[in-house]
Design a protein around this motif. Structure first.
Motif, mmCIF file in Angstrom:
data_model
loop_
_atom_site.group_PDB
_atom_site.id
_atom_site.type_symbol
_atom_site.label_atom_id
_atom_site.label_comp_id
_atom_site.label_asym_id
_atom_site.label_seq_id
_atom_site.Cartn_x
_atom_site.Cartn_y
_atom_site.Cartn_z
ATOM 1 N N ALA A 1 9.372 6.505 -7.986
ATOM 2 C CA ALA A 1 8.928 6.212 -6.616
ATOM 3 C C ALA A 1 9.111 7.440 -5.724
ATOM 4 N N PHE A 2 10.250 8.102 -5.864
ATOM 5 C CA PHE A 2 10.507 9.297 -5.052
ATOM 6 C C PHE A 2 9.511 10.411 -5.374
ATOM 7 N N GLU B 1 0.938 3.138 -1.250
ATOM 8 C CA GLU B 1 0.306 3.589 -2.499
ATOM 9 C C GLU B 1 1.312 3.607 -3.647
ATOM 10 N N VAL B 2 2.539 4.012 -3.365
ATOM 11 C CA VAL B 2 3.584 4.010 -4.388
ATOM 12 C C VAL B 2 3.823 2.577 -4.857
ATOM 13 N N GLY B 3 3.906 1.643 -3.911
ATOM 14 C CA GLY B 3 4.117 0.241 -4.272
ATOM 15 C C GLY B 3 3.008 -0.296 -5.167
ATOM 16 N N ARG B 4 1.751 0.017 -4.795
ATOM 17 C CA ARG B 4 0.628 -0.443 -5.622
ATOM 18 C C ARG B 4 0.683 0.168 -7.014
ATOM 19 N N LYS B 5 0.990 1.458 -7.091
ATOM 20 C CA LYS B 5 1.019 2.164 -8.380
ATOM 21 C C LYS B 5 2.104 1.597 -9.293
ATOM 22 N N LEU B 6 3.260 1.248 -8.711
ATOM 23 C CA LEU B 6 4.375 0.743 -9.519
ATOM 24 C C LEU B 6 4.412 -0.783 -9.609
ATOM 25 N N GLY B 7 3.461 -1.425 -8.936
ATOM 26 C CA GLY B 7 3.418 -2.884 -8.968
ATOM 27 C C GLY B 7 4.534 -3.510 -8.147
ATOM 28 N N LEU B 8 4.881 -2.857 -7.038
ATOM 29 C CA LEU B 8 5.955 -3.353 -6.172
ATOM 30 C C LEU B 8 5.410 -3.606 -4.774
ATOM 31 N N SER B 9 6.178 -4.332 -3.983
ATOM 32 C CA SER B 9 5.790 -4.497 -2.582
ATOM 33 C C SER B 9 6.092 -3.179 -1.851
ATOM 34 N N SER B 10 5.470 -3.009 -0.695
ATOM 35 C CA SER B 10 5.718 -1.805 0.096
ATOM 36 C C SER B 10 7.184 -1.718 0.514
ATOM 37 N N THR B 11 7.763 -2.858 0.830
ATOM 38 C CA THR B 11 9.166 -2.876 1.236
ATOM 39 C C THR B 11 10.065 -2.418 0.096
ATOM 40 N N ARG B 12 9.810 -2.933 -1.099
ATOM 41 C CA ARG B 12 10.623 -2.536 -2.264
ATOM 42 C C ARG B 12 10.411 -1.060 -2.591
ATOM 43 N N ALA B 13 9.173 -0.571 -2.484
ATOM 44 C CA ALA B 13 8.896 0.848 -2.739
ATOM 45 C C ALA B 13 9.650 1.714 -1.738
ATOM 46 N N TRP B 14 9.661 1.281 -0.466
ATOM 47 C CA TRP B 14 10.382 2.049 0.546
ATOM 48 C C TRP B 14 11.883 2.053 0.256
ATOM 49 N N GLU B 15 12.425 0.921 -0.202
ATOM 50 C CA GLU B 15 13.851 0.867 -0.539
ATOM 51 C C GLU B 15 14.183 1.865 -1.643
#
Length: 165
Positions: free
Chosen positions: A124-125, A137-151
């Motif tokens: 993610a980083f 975009e990171v969340g979509r790529k990893l199959g995560l929510s935007s909030t989880r990607a930001w965490e």
């Protein structure tokens, strides 16, 4: 007696610069020495015990002495004018050895700190910081929510701040 340097500058600066140019100095050097004259007077005004204050004469004397010092420096260490193209050829754009070594050390610390992170957090980083993706975009790529990607990205930043000098 207190001198009002601001008023003296308004009244005599052009006159002093003109006198310096008549002494053979370029316009730029004359302007610099004029400024230096007033800075010198501001930093070290004449003693109060001096009789018959003549601020104009004192300013001209200071500027004359500064021009003499300038000529002496030019004789000892002459300067030459260099155009911009020549200057670009002279200046070395590469970083110094110290900067290169320091940068390599920092990169090594960052790489070691990233290796300590869990795979998802590291990925993610890298996607966010290195590849320039937004958190969404990171969340979509990893199959995560935007909030989880930001965490995950935030956790990686905190880890790097703690581990890297």
């Amino acid at each position: 007696m207190t001198w009002n340097v601001q008023e003296l500058f308004r009244r005599h600066a052009c006159e002093i610069a003109r006198a310096l140019r008549r002494r053979g100095l370029s316009e730029d050097v004359a302007a610099d020495l004029t400024q230096d004259t007033f800075l010198r007077v501001l930093a070290n005004p004449p003693a109060d015990t001096v009789q018959n204050h003549n601020p104009r004469a004192y300013l001209f004397e200071v500027s004359r002495n500064l021009s003499i010092n300038h000529y002496r420096r030019q004789v000892k260490d002459p300067t030459i004018d260099v155009d911009g193209d020549t200057m670009l050829r002279i200046a070395d754009p590469s970083p110094s050895v110290e900067t290169a070594v320091y940068s390599r050390q920092m990169l090594k610390q960052v790489a070691e700190a990233l290796d300590e992170l869990p795979q998802n957090t590291r990925e993610a980083f890298i996607l966010h910081r290195i590849d320039g993706m937004t958190v969404a975009e990171v969340g979509r790529k990893l199959g995560l929510s935007s909030t989880r990607a930001w965490e995950l990205v935030h956790r990686a930043y905190k880890h790097l701040l703690m581990r890297v000098d």
